[in-house]
Write an enzyme that holds these catalytic residues in place. Sequence first.
Site, PDB file in Angstrom:
ATOM      1  N   ARG A   8       2.205   7.219   7.704  1.00 46.00           N
ATOM      2  CA  ARG A   8       2.727   7.000   8.983  1.00 46.00           C
ATOM      3  C   ARG A   8       4.276   6.888   9.247  1.00 46.00           C
ATOM      4  O   ARG A   8       4.839   6.472   8.341  1.00 46.00           O
ATOM      5  CB  ARG A   8       1.810   5.828   9.432  1.00 46.00           C
ATOM      6  CG  ARG A   8       0.229   6.175   9.654  1.00 46.00           C
ATOM      7  CD  ARG A   8      -0.222   4.681  10.130  1.00 46.00           C
ATOM      8  NE  ARG A   8      -0.270   3.883   9.088  1.00 46.00           N
ATOM      9  CZ  ARG A   8      -0.274   2.323   9.195  1.00 46.00           C
ATOM     10  NH1 ARG A   8      -0.484   1.770  10.462  1.00 46.00           N
ATOM     11  NH2 ARG A   8      -0.133   1.409   8.073  1.00 46.00           N
ATOM     12  N   PHE A  58      -3.252  -2.078   6.797  1.00 43.65           N
ATOM     13  CA  PHE A  58      -3.713  -3.296   6.780  1.00 43.65           C
ATOM     14  C   PHE A  58      -4.978  -3.320   5.852  1.00 43.65           C
ATOM     15  O   PHE A  58      -5.030  -2.510   5.057  1.00 43.65           O
ATOM     16  CB  PHE A  58      -4.030  -4.004   7.985  1.00 43.65           C
ATOM     17  CG  PHE A  58      -3.092  -4.381   8.920  1.00 43.65           C
ATOM     18  CD1 PHE A  58      -1.976  -4.857   8.432  1.00 43.65           C
ATOM     19  CD2 PHE A  58      -2.864  -3.758  10.320  1.00 43.65           C
ATOM     20  CE1 PHE A  58      -0.798  -5.087   9.346  1.00 43.65           C
ATOM     21  CE2 PHE A  58      -1.686  -3.802  11.090  1.00 43.65           C
ATOM     22  CZ  PHE A  58      -0.654  -4.719  10.661  1.00 43.65           C
ATOM     23  N   ALA A 109      -2.892  -0.423  12.673  1.00 40.79           N
ATOM     24  CA  ALA A 109      -4.250  -0.498  12.426  1.00 40.79           C
ATOM     25  C   ALA A 109      -5.369  -1.631  13.150  1.00 40.79           C
ATOM     26  O   ALA A 109      -6.138  -1.497  13.405  1.00 40.79           O
ATOM     27  CB  ALA A 109      -4.463  -0.581  10.794  1.00 40.79           C
ATOM     28  N   LYS A 123       8.005  -7.527   9.153  1.00 37.70           N
ATOM     29  CA  LYS A 123       7.596  -6.782   8.066  1.00 37.70           C
ATOM     30  C   LYS A 123       8.646  -5.978   7.373  1.00 37.70           C
ATOM     31  O   LYS A 123       8.594  -5.920   6.241  1.00 37.70           O
ATOM     32  CB  LYS A 123       6.490  -5.948   8.300  1.00 37.70           C
ATOM     33  CG  LYS A 123       5.729  -5.413   7.048  1.00 37.70           C
ATOM     34  CD  LYS A 123       4.435  -4.811   7.411  1.00 37.70           C
ATOM     35  CE  LYS A 123       3.482  -4.124   6.217  1.00 37.70           C
ATOM     36  NZ  LYS A 123       4.341  -2.766   6.024  1.00 37.70           N
ATOM     37  N   THR A 130       3.934   1.619  -1.269  1.00 38.48           N
ATOM     38  CA  THR A 130       4.420   1.631  -2.491  1.00 38.48           C
ATOM     39  C   THR A 130       3.518   2.272  -3.751  1.00 38.48           C
ATOM     40  O   THR A 130       3.873   3.322  -4.290  1.00 38.48           O
ATOM     41  CB  THR A 130       5.059   0.217  -2.828  1.00 38.48           C
ATOM     42  OG1 THR A 130       5.629  -0.163  -1.994  1.00 38.48           O
ATOM     43  CG2 THR A 130       5.791   0.545  -4.244  1.00 38.48           C
ATOM     44  N   LYS A 158       0.824  -1.228  -0.148  1.00 35.56           N
ATOM     45  CA  LYS A 158      -0.037  -0.003   0.136  1.00 35.56           C
ATOM     46  C   LYS A 158       0.993   1.298  -0.139  1.00 35.56           C
ATOM     47  O   LYS A 158       0.622   2.398  -0.698  1.00 35.56           O
ATOM     48  CB  LYS A 158      -1.192  -0.003   1.156  1.00 35.56           C
ATOM     49  CG  LYS A 158      -2.070  -0.913   1.123  1.00 35.56           C
ATOM     50  CD  LYS A 158      -3.136  -0.627   2.376  1.00 35.56           C
ATOM     51  CE  LYS A 158      -2.472  -0.644   3.648  1.00 35.56           C
ATOM     52  NZ  LYS A 158      -1.858  -1.879   4.140  1.00 35.56           N
ATOM     53  N   TRP A 217       6.689   0.026  -8.886  1.00 36.65           N
ATOM     54  CA  TRP A 217       8.055  -0.690  -8.365  1.00 36.65           C
ATOM     55  C   TRP A 217       9.198  -0.549  -9.283  1.00 36.65           C
ATOM     56  O   TRP A 217      10.110  -0.165  -8.687  1.00 36.65           O
ATOM     57  CB  TRP A 217       7.705  -2.057  -7.573  1.00 36.65           C
ATOM     58  CG  TRP A 217       8.708  -2.683  -6.792  1.00 36.65           C
ATOM     59  CD1 TRP A 217       9.190  -2.395  -5.595  1.00 36.65           C
ATOM     60  CD2 TRP A 217       9.660  -3.683  -7.565  1.00 36.65           C
ATOM     61  NE1 TRP A 217      10.168  -3.283  -5.013  1.00 36.65           N
ATOM     62  CE2 TRP A 217      10.689  -4.138  -6.342  1.00 36.65           C
ATOM     63  CE3 TRP A 217       9.877  -4.326  -8.730  1.00 36.65           C
ATOM     64  CZ2 TRP A 217      11.648  -4.888  -6.610  1.00 36.65           C
ATOM     65  CZ3 TRP A 217      10.960  -5.444  -8.643  1.00 36.65           C
ATOM     66  CH2 TRP A 217      11.988  -5.597  -7.723  1.00 36.65           C
ATOM     67  N   PHE A 226       3.781  -8.012  -9.594  1.00 32.12           N
ATOM     68  CA  PHE A 226       4.672  -8.656  -9.384  1.00 32.12           C
ATOM     69  C   PHE A 226       5.526  -9.310 -10.491  1.00 32.12           C
ATOM     70  O   PHE A 226       4.601  -9.724 -11.373  1.00 32.12           O
ATOM     71  CB  PHE A 226       4.877  -9.900  -8.017  1.00 32.12           C
ATOM     72  CG  PHE A 226       4.411  -9.159  -6.727  1.00 32.12           C
ATOM     73  CD1 PHE A 226       4.975  -9.570  -5.904  1.00 32.12           C
ATOM     74  CD2 PHE A 226       3.490  -8.200  -6.494  1.00 32.12           C
ATOM     75  CE1 PHE A 226       5.253  -8.914  -4.354  1.00 32.12           C
ATOM     76  CE2 PHE A 226       3.449  -7.616  -5.158  1.00 32.12           C
ATOM     77  CZ  PHE A 226       4.096  -8.117  -4.136  1.00 32.12           C
TER      78      PHE A 226
END
Length: 748
Positions: free
Chosen positions: A227, A488, A457, A238, A205, A203, A606, A577
Amino acid sequence: MYLTPSLTIQRLTRTSSTLLNLHSIVFFFCFIYCFFSSYVIYSLFLNSKVMQADAVVLLGAKNMDFPHTWVRPGAAVICCEPTLETGSVEYIVIVIKITLYGNVVRSCSRWLQAQQYQPWHLQCLKLQPLTPVPSDIEISRAQTPKPVDQLAEEIGLLPEELEAYGRSKAKVRLSLLDRLHKQPDGKYVLVAGITPTPLGEGKSTVTIGLVQALSAHLKLNSFACLRQPSQGPTFGVKGGAAGGGYAQVIPMEEFNLHLTGDIHAITAANNLVAAAIDARMLHEATQSDKALFNRLVPSVNGVRRFSPIQISRLHRLGINKIDPASLTPQDVSTFVRLDLDPSKITWQRVVDTNDRFLRKITVGQASTEKGQMRETGFDIAVASEIMAILALADSLEDMRTRLARMVVGTSRSGQPVTAEDLVCCGSHCFSQLLLHVCVPLLLLQGTPVFVHAGPFANIAHGNSSVLADKLALKLVGRDGFVVTEAGFGADIGMEKFFNIKCRTSGLRPDVVVLVATVRALKMHGGGSNVSAGAPLPREYIDENLSLVAGGCQSNLRKQIQIAHLFGVPVVVALNVFKTDTQAEIELVCQMAKESGASDAVPCHHWAQGGRGSLDLARAVNEAASRPSNFQFLYNIEKIRTIATKVYGADDIELSPEAVAKIDYYNQQGYGSLPICMAKTHLSLSHMPDKKGVPTGFVLPIRDVRASIGAGFIYPLVGTMSTMPGLPTRPCFYDIDLDPVTEEITGLF
């Protein structure tokens, strides 16, 4: 100094005591001619200058024959006596051109013009994507950040509104909101996601890539609002939260590690409250009313005075006295004793680390604490109510008020005890600790980003600050875009964005961008479990249209429906991806539109930066031009409404402790506050292993807690914990410092 011609002639004549020869006479008359010519020219020049003056000051005016025709109407003439020795000069005229009208008016005009909204002149940094795509940290270091003062000037910030933290980041003063209060807001876009895998679906990215596309390619003023990352996930599973590839915030090391220390300031303020609670209980247990009063209101030079915050507490207690000597013994006892019930203290200490062994601890075991032992625990710092307040406050005054009303526990008589009741660490000291936190942070990536607040979240409301969004909406202008991210899945972060953040801020979103990945859709369609640090199972690498279709029909469709509950259009962003096939990509976009999305587009930010999100930017621009019918989800029966309408539960099951807490909060008048569910982010249900759209389950509510200062009630669902734990192999195994280059390695 100006001398009269007659005086000059007399002086020259006295020097000629002999007969002048022809050359002397010629020279003399040439001199007289030149002098008178110069005098006439200068008189004309002086006349013109005096005529322009707003004020003329005359020295030696008593003996001066000044031509008043030289003074223009309306100008002031100030007459003064000379202070020089008598006989040195006959008179002196000093002309001062004070531009009382011209300069003052021009200066005011320039100031007023500077206070108005300034059009952007953003010079985006050029990206030169490489194939294969390097690591995130290599990309970050290859791009030279734009100086923050240059970026600030390009987006219309005034120098006095910027507080620099080095060359590449700064904080923005809240005075900007006053300066641009009449400026219309831009378009408001929320980036949410489907239920993620433990790896995350990108999210952040997508948020950065979308803003790059809007700014650098569509030439629309755009701001990203993110954030601040917690050290918990950064060093845990993560990793960082700066985005990735060619769509990330730079410098990423500073972004992911400490930044400007906001989370540390929140940790200090939170733990100050905890220390004050335990200290106050110790002192009340070991001292008489008189001894407590003498220490709380000490005599200084023989005089006792209440502090302003103590006077506020007296008024709340109904004691309308300001002279300490006028209090009765009963008044003194009521004033000095909070009488906290140790078993009902709700405030916990925090640390910005995943430390599972701090979930339950015992404090006060030292002999010096005189037997004042109790059980308590730690939360992760971003779960602190102070973090939630920082994210929801819309001014320093609002933050101060919210901090003061935080409930830290209950007295033995059943009354709530607030941070302001603690007096010694009430709202004043919090405000001092957090003074420089309550301003959003400006980083740079060629395009501007505000990074402010960092609540999770799943255990908090999971959104960046209201202040960051409001500042950005003013800066981008009517036709610009502010893109903010909710943590999330849409069932958690987006729901809290709408029901909590939008209630508080009064802002209304124009579009929801729902991020999906083929990987997550395969998981929800029946694929094997995905674990952080483990290789992906084969079905996630090879084409599998049936798994993709199953995920689209279940989780993707459900998350689109959740957004539609709030009346906001949805654009699905498929974060592509390299293992995704064209057939899988086309299938997701087709099924997303069939499920009610306004549009669905593949995104390649990306690998390509903003250019890879151009289709998404166009789709968002188109969706934002349509009217939305935003509405809140609930008014009453809030927990059950969220459980059944958002999560898909058949009903809720309240534990006896949760029932007692709800009754207590209703008695205290907190029943109207919104709900912030603390629930796993890995499933729509309370069971992390249940993927897709689980059905036939009852949502268990284990406990209910209150963040009165932040302004919400948060039920704990199932086994949800407010202190995460570290995995067997955490991320910090790979993070190191190169002693030669002084660079951090291993961050991602």
